[in-house]
Design an enzyme around this catalytic site. Sequence first.
Site, short mmCIF file in Angstrom:
data_model
loop_
_atom_site.label_atom_id
_atom_site.label_comp_id
_atom_site.label_asym_id
_atom_site.label_seq_id
_atom_site.Cartn_x
_atom_site.Cartn_y
_atom_site.Cartn_z
N ASP A 396 0.87 -1.18 0.00
CA ASP A 396 0.00 0.00 0.00
C ASP A 396 0.90 1.23 0.00
O ASP A 396 1.58 1.51 0.99
CB ASP A 396 -0.89 -0.03 1.25
CG ASP A 396 -1.90 1.10 1.29
OD1 ASP A 396 -1.71 2.12 0.59
OD2 ASP A 396 -2.89 0.99 2.05
N HIS A 397 0.89 1.97 -1.11
CA HIS A 397 1.83 3.08 -1.26
C HIS A 397 1.50 4.26 -0.35
O HIS A 397 2.30 5.20 -0.23
CB HIS A 397 1.88 3.53 -2.72
CG HIS A 397 3.26 3.87 -3.20
ND1 HIS A 397 4.21 4.47 -2.39
CD2 HIS A 397 3.87 3.69 -4.40
CE1 HIS A 397 5.32 4.66 -3.08
NE2 HIS A 397 5.15 4.18 -4.29
N ARG A 398 0.35 4.24 0.29
CA ARG A 398 0.06 5.27 1.28
C ARG A 398 0.93 5.08 2.52
O ARG A 398 1.24 6.05 3.23
CB ARG A 398 -1.42 5.22 1.69
CG ARG A 398 -2.42 5.52 0.59
CD ARG A 398 -3.83 5.29 1.06
NE ARG A 398 -4.05 3.90 1.49
CZ ARG A 398 -5.21 3.44 1.98
NH1 ARG A 398 -6.24 4.27 2.13
NH2 ARG A 398 -5.32 2.18 2.33
#
Length: 426
Positions: A396-398
Amino acid sequence: MNRSVEEFRMPDLGEGLTEADLVSWTVAVGDRVELNQVVAEVETAKAMVELPSPFAGTVAELLAEPGTTVPVGTPIIRIAVTTDAGQDTDGNRDAAGGGATPPTPVLVGYGPGSAPVSRRATRVPAPAVPSTDGHTEPHLHAEPQRPDAKPSARREARRLGVDLTTVTGTGNGGVVTRSDVRRAADRGVRAEPGRETRVPVTAVRRRTAEAVTRSAFTAPHATVFLTCDATATVDLVERLRAHPSFADRHPTALTIVAAALLGVVADQPVLNATWDQDAGEIATPGHVNLGIATATDEGLLVPVIRGAEVLSLPELAGAIAAVTATARAGRATPSDLTGGTISITNVGVFGVDAGTPILVPGQAAILAIGAIAPRPWVVDDMLAVRRVVTLSLSFDHRLVDGEQAGRALAGIGTVLGDPVPALLGR
């Protein structure tokens, strides 16, 4: 003697589940059932669950058809209960009658155990129950004779769209087995080549579809890949299988990969974190609940190993073997399939080199393991044949940056290339 008709409602199976699919009844109208005897098998969005009867009596009416989705709290069966004065309808003595009160019946696998009760019901004459106008009438309605089949056969018939009444059973006493169902399905397909087939969407398949869709359109996915030499890992696994501490625990390359992943999570806890949109926070638990993606007859399930970070290598090997075997056997409970914080999927068992796995909703990372196969590899500037594997880490690039994901994957690759030093501390 008092007679009443009690309703058993679809119970709350926990973990936020609001409904379940009724897979099969193990009783019919007119059967005598005992307290805690399994009367039905249901499929939730997470697992197959057996429902024990909270009453002892005679089945008066089945209120739901197999294959239907039943909301929690909906009546599913009526049982005619006959009690002595001074007893309640569960067979417990009240305060006036004296005596000890037995434990409250609970779902199989969800609380105190009870003595095994035969799943085969005893056929007795249909009970007479009071009608709304005060007259006594026979049972509310009869059910046609149902085929004698194992629960696994009923699940397979539902999945393949096979009518069990057309299947000849080869099990003991003519019981229909899952193999019988599959043979019947194969015969049906060969008899009508090119025909369209339709089968109901099972709860597990529906849940999987909802989960991957929600994950794909909620968390911004990114994936990094690494191809590495796993020859030393393959050699180590062979040695571990002969070691007494791994007896009956079936260590595999997955065991080493899982241990390596747990090691990088200890260094980079963000891989084990959750993005809390509502609170505007990143939540990082103090434990690692490792999910192991498992292909089953019902679809993809992800049983969870809780507190995996504290397990020794033999314990980790045994836990992986145990949870996957339970899931494939259809015995995983909803609690076995929830609460994961990071997951592994082994696509290599299908001969696949690599993939881009979709995150389990709420998790920050998932690692895919490709097939470990002999390939040409450069060792000390010389070409050699080595056991090579491709790893894929979706994140999850967040929560996770590319640098963190890259370092984590490289760390796992380093362990696979030289596993002994990294595993000495487990």
